[in-house]
Design an enzyme around this catalytic site. Structure first.
Site, short mmCIF file in Angstrom:
data_model
loop_
_atom_site.label_atom_id
_atom_site.label_comp_id
_atom_site.label_asym_id
_atom_site.label_seq_id
_atom_site.Cartn_x
_atom_site.Cartn_y
_atom_site.Cartn_z
N HIS A 137 23.22 13.63 42.85
CA HIS A 137 23.36 12.16 42.80
C HIS A 137 24.75 11.68 43.23
O HIS A 137 24.89 10.74 44.01
CB HIS A 137 23.06 11.65 41.39
CG HIS A 137 21.75 12.14 40.84
ND1 HIS A 137 20.63 12.30 41.61
CD2 HIS A 137 21.39 12.51 39.58
CE1 HIS A 137 19.63 12.73 40.85
NE2 HIS A 137 20.07 12.88 39.62
N ASP A 173 23.80 19.15 37.37
CA ASP A 173 22.84 18.10 37.01
C ASP A 173 23.12 16.79 37.76
O ASP A 173 22.18 16.07 38.10
CB ASP A 173 22.90 17.87 35.50
CG ASP A 173 21.79 16.97 34.99
OD1 ASP A 173 20.62 17.23 35.34
OD2 ASP A 173 22.07 16.00 34.26
N HIS A 197 16.33 10.93 43.32
CA HIS A 197 15.85 9.57 43.03
C HIS A 197 16.95 8.51 43.20
O HIS A 197 16.66 7.33 43.31
CB HIS A 197 15.19 9.50 41.65
CG HIS A 197 16.15 9.51 40.49
ND1 HIS A 197 16.73 10.65 40.00
CD2 HIS A 197 16.65 8.50 39.73
CE1 HIS A 197 17.51 10.35 38.99
NE2 HIS A 197 17.49 9.04 38.80
N LYS A 239 27.95 12.57 29.98
CA LYS A 239 27.01 12.09 28.96
C LYS A 239 27.84 11.75 27.73
O LYS A 239 28.98 12.21 27.58
CB LYS A 239 26.01 13.18 28.60
CG LYS A 239 25.16 13.62 29.79
CD LYS A 239 23.70 13.67 29.42
CE LYS A 239 22.85 14.19 30.56
NZ LYS A 239 22.28 13.16 31.40
#
Ligand code: BG6
Length: 483
Positions: free
Chosen positions: A239, A234, A177, A329
């Protein structure tokens, strides 16, 4: 031609949070192909009417002011639900019959969206093939596959192999995305729609590049998934690599899907593989304090929630220029940014003292949330001799304060219209795993570099800043300023 979008995993979070809102917004803007239908498939025994009611509620919540009951009613009239279990072979011919019925047996293009658990991708596709859902003699048949695409090179290759038995590569749309984000596409415009940047976009002028994807959120309820994946799977393999590819790629000969993807994959092919001590020296691992208490995370988990890695792209343009990629994170703020740090001027013309020494130029591409581009340069302090200060040209992508379209809006439409440029090709995904696999393996081995703890709300472990300063550089830890 009319179009049917079939969503497998229709009762899942992604469908209600992203896919349906994106399709609704495109419908509202009159962009969906004429006579588009949406068919949800999942195990829950809903009727079409029940599913529509649920979606009305969730869509109103997610699209906020864009929700209009009349538009929704027109949209929802084209939304259907067909119960189906991917592991039950007989459910696929039933689905095929249902699609025929709502399409009134007229030639129709179809896009199948796999938004299920990744373990089900291969089975779903095999069953689709057996039920003839891949037959493209009466309209296009495309399949969109959510990430993660495999968990390493071997699983990605075997998934590619099994999908290729049912769909050709040109029918497969692997979603990342990040490529749907306006500001990521804008990097291509910035680089190739202007003449002033390209001549300096290389090893002669660029000292290094920093690509940061920082997230304030912690793993929350996704502990079970996240602990298996960690930040490398992840965020990096997909990405961050996508951001690195669009930053580093050569200009494609034409702006078409295949030419763009050819240039992107060449960047990954040029990434220098790690050897020996590289595995410990070229990166920093971190885990935020409190991660081990998250639901679904084992007490002694070695999974990193933060990583910084240094890569070299060994080609004429970039040889010797480090690309620092970092993500985590539980960081200070949410920001995705790319910093192009230029070299210092070769000669100190105005003096040796600090206020006469120029700081190197810097171009900051803010991907989100304060979408924009800032160029930092030296200017004279007014009414001084020749002292200088860092000044900034600040471009905001949308100064009207409106939200930019969600990445899924663009990607869903591109898949429906058959434009694969913003989707990952099989060789690209496999090459990304080829780079990450040895790093993941080394970081899981007894010889793994130390896993540093960091307090949530920081920029990762302090050791990461030390690592950078040992190389004579520093991170740009700047939270974006929203207008
Ligand atoms: C997803 C990851 O792919 O991307 C998440 O699985 C992450 O862990 C998310 O939070 C980040 O996406 P965005 O668009 O919010 O930057």
């Amino acid at each position: 031609m009319s179009h049917t979008m079939v969503i497998f995993g229709a009762s899942g979070d992604l469908t209600s949070r992203k896919l349906i809102p994106a399709l609704y917004r495109q419908f509202q803007r009159g962009r969906l192909p004429k006579n588009s239908r949406i068919v949800g498939v999942a195990r829950s025994p809903y009727t079409s009417e029940q599913w529509r009611e649920q979606l009305a509620e969730s869509t109103a919540k997610f699209v906020k002011n864009d929700f209009n009951p009349e538009t929704w009613a027109a949209f929802a009239a084209q939304v259907y639900y067909q119960p189906g279990d991917i592991s039950v072979e007989a459910d696929f011919p039933k689905l095929a019959a249902f699609l025929e019925q709502i399409e009134e047996s007229k030639p129709t293009d179809r896009t199948y969206y796999l938004s299920t658990m990744p373990q089900l991708y291969a089975t779903a596709i095999e069953q689709m093939g057996k039920a003839g859902l891949n037959d493209d003699t009466v309209g296009h048949r495309r399949v969109v596959i959510e990430k993660p695409f495999g968990t390493d090179l071997a699983t990605a290759q075997s998934l590619n192999e099994s999908i290729h038995k049912t769909f050709r590569e040109d029918q497969i749309y692997r979603i990342d995305h990040y490529l749907g984000k306006e500001t990521v596409q804008n990097i291509l415009v910035l680089r190739f729609g202007n003449t002033i940047f390209e001549p300096i976009w290389n090893r002669n002028y660029v000292d290094h590049v920093q690509i940061t994807v920082a997230e304030e959120v912690q793993v929350g309820r996704r502990g079970g998934y996240y602990d298996q994946s960690g930040v490398l799977r992840d965020m990096f393999q997909n990405h961050l690599f996508q951001l690195m590819m669009v930053t580093a790629m050569e200009a494609p000969v034409r702006y078409t899907g295949e030419f763009v993807r050819d240039e992107k994959v060449k960047v990954l092919q040029a990434v220098r593989p790690y050897h020996g001590s590289d595995f410990s020296e070229n990166g920093v691992r971190g885990q935020y304090q409190g991660y081990l208490d998250e639901e679904g995370v084992p007490d002694n988990s070695p999974t990193e929630t933060f990583a910084a890695l240094k890569f070299y792209i060994d080609n004429w343009r970039w040889r010797g220029v480090p690309f620092y990629l970092r993500s985590g994170k539980g960081m200070s703020c949410r920001t995705t940014q790319i910093v192009i740090q230029f070299r210092e001027p070769p000669h100190l013309l105005f003096g040796e003292q600090k206020s006469y020494r120029p700081e190197a130029n810097r171009l900051v591409i803010q991907i989100q949330p304060a979408e924009g581009v800032q160029l930092y340069f030296q200017s004279k302090v007014p009414d001084s001799d020749m002292r200088m200060r860092l000044s900034e040209l600040d471009f905001r992508f949308d100064s009207s304060g409106r939200e930019l379209p969600d990445a899924y809006q663009r990607l869903l439409l591109d898949a429906m219209l058959g434009d694969p440029g913003l989707f990952a090709r099989s060789d690209e995904v496999e090459q990304a795993w080829r780079i990450m696999d040895p790093i993941i393996a080394a970081w899981r081995s007894p010889a793994a570099p130390q896993l540093f703890q960091y307090e949530a709300g920081m920029w990762g472990p302090g050791e990461c800043s030390e690592w950078m300063s040992k190389q004579g550089r520093s991170w740009f830890d700047i939270c974006p300023v929203m207008l």
